[in-house]
Design a protein around this motif. Structure first.
Motif, PDB file in Angstrom:
ATOM      1  N   GLY A  50       0.841  -1.191   0.000  1.00  0.00           N
ATOM      2  CA  GLY A  50       0.000   0.000   0.000  1.00  0.00           C
ATOM      3  C   GLY A  50       0.877   1.242   0.000  1.00  0.00           C
ATOM      4  O   GLY A  50       2.084   1.182   0.255  1.00  0.00           O
ATOM      5  N   SER A  51       0.255   2.380  -0.259  1.00  0.00           N
ATOM      6  CA  SER A  51       1.043   3.604  -0.425  1.00  0.00           C
ATOM      7  C   SER A  51       1.696   4.067   0.874  1.00  0.00           C
ATOM      8  O   SER A  51       2.764   4.683   0.841  1.00  0.00           O
ATOM      9  N   THR A  86      -4.404   5.753  -4.790  1.00  0.00           N
ATOM     10  CA  THR A  86      -5.315   6.554  -5.619  1.00  0.00           C
ATOM     11  C   THR A  86      -4.645   7.878  -5.994  1.00  0.00           C
ATOM     12  O   THR A  86      -5.236   8.701  -6.664  1.00  0.00           O
ATOM     13  N   ARG A  87      -3.403   8.062  -5.497  1.00  0.00           N
ATOM     14  CA  ARG A  87      -2.715   9.328  -5.726  1.00  0.00           C
ATOM     15  C   ARG A  87      -1.600   9.185  -6.765  1.00  0.00           C
ATOM     16  O   ARG A  87      -1.252   8.085  -7.161  1.00  0.00           O
ATOM     17  N   SER A  88      -1.040  10.323  -7.135  1.00  0.00           N
ATOM     18  CA  SER A  88       0.081  10.307  -8.051  1.00  0.00           C
ATOM     19  C   SER A  88       1.359  10.414  -7.213  1.00  0.00           C
ATOM     20  O   SER A  88       1.607  11.430  -6.581  1.00  0.00           O
ATOM     21  N   LEU A  89       2.129   9.357  -7.167  1.00  0.00           N
ATOM     22  CA  LEU A  89       3.308   9.311  -6.296  1.00  0.00           C
ATOM     23  C   LEU A  89       4.578   9.219  -7.138  1.00  0.00           C
ATOM     24  O   LEU A  89       4.555   8.697  -8.254  1.00  0.00           O
ATOM     25  N   PRO A  90       5.694   9.704  -6.603  1.00  0.00           N
ATOM     26  CA  PRO A  90       6.949   9.616  -7.354  1.00  0.00           C
ATOM     27  C   PRO A  90       7.518   8.198  -7.347  1.00  0.00           C
ATOM     28  O   PRO A  90       7.306   7.453  -6.392  1.00  0.00           O
ATOM     29  N   ALA A  91       8.220   7.856  -8.412  1.00  0.00           N
ATOM     30  CA  ALA A  91       8.927   6.568  -8.461  1.00  0.00           C
ATOM     31  C   ALA A  91      10.418   6.844  -8.586  1.00  0.00           C
ATOM     32  O   ALA A  91      10.816   7.772  -9.286  1.00  0.00           O
TER      33      ALA A  91
END
Ligand SMILES: NC(=O)c1ccc[n+]([C@@H]2O[C@H](COP(=O)([O-])OP(=O)(O)OC[C@H]3O[C@@H](n4cnc5c(N)ncnc54)[C@H](OP(=O)(O)O)[C@@H]3O)[C@@H](O)[C@H]2O)c1
Length: 190
Positions: A50-51, A86-91
């Motif tokens: 999970g995030s 559900t979010r935009s996260l950095p990779a």
């Protein structure tokens, strides 16, 4: 076909992390010997988290502050990592981190394909592992129980799961930890 395994450390009273998402209680366990995560990892072809867990790793390991830091995490970093958010996260640059959302059943075919002949490690948290259980997609639960209790925190598996679903396969001692392995009867309720 790949087995899907939820493997985590937990307090004696079933928490993965404290209310501030800290694992200081886990790192403070003395006695040296602990289950060998690296050995477990060698059987894995993909990881799922999970995030909150993903962002904890980013922070803890200072992944975004230093180029190539993700790759230094070793074998784990070479695996495709599926992060539910559900979010935009950095990779991290050069990392095979894939963001997925929604029903486990929808994401599962890609996760299993990515794992190839190997197994899938569901790192947590507990509700995400519960979503895998709900989707009848979990084969095994492995828990390393630390000699620690907390007044609250992030739960190990916030579901009602009874003994028609989980079957104890082994219990091993590693220093101060007990490592429990349960098979999940997929046909049963959960
Ligand atoms: N003891 C251990 O060995 C161990 C192992 C693993 C984790 N941990 C720790 O335990 C804590 C786990 O926290 P947690 O259980 O609250 O969180 P988690 O599972 O890591 O993350 C939860 C978040 O993931 C996203 N998510 C979950 N299911 C989703 C779905 N189906 N579709 C889209 N997004 C979804 C949601 O966030 P957004 O949509 O807002 O992004 C949700 O709030 C963390 O502090 C972690 O570091 C400890």
């Amino acid at each position: 076909m790949a087995r899907v395994i939820y493997n985590t450390a937990s307090t004696l009273n079933g928490f993965l992390a404290d209310e501030q998402d800290s694992l200081s209680w886990l790192f403070a366990v003395g006695g040296g010997e602990a289950p060998d995560t690296e050995a477990f990892l060698r059987g894995m072809g993909a990881i799922v988290m999970g995030s909150t867990t993903y962002e904890w790793i980013l922070r803890q390991e200072r992944i975004l502050e230093q180029r190539g830091r993700w790759q230094e995490l070793g074998y784990m970093a070479s695996l495709p990592a599926f992060v539910f958010t559900t979010r935009s996260l950095p990779a991290p640059e050069g990392a095979d981190v894939r963001f997925v959302r929604g029903a486990v059943a929808d994401a599962l075919p890609e996760v299993v394909r990515a794992a190839g002949e190997k197994d899938v490690w569901v790192m947590g948290g507990g509700d995400l592992a519960g979503q895998f259980l709900d989707a009848r997609a979990l084969d095994e639960v492995q828990v390393s129980v630390a000699p620690v209790t907390l007044p609250g925190g992030r739960p190990l598996l916030p579901r009602r799961v009874e003994s028609d679903t989980l079957e104890l396969r082994s219990a091993e001692r590693f220093g101060q930890f007990v490592h429990l392995t349960y098979g999940v009867r997929r046909a049963a309720g959960g």
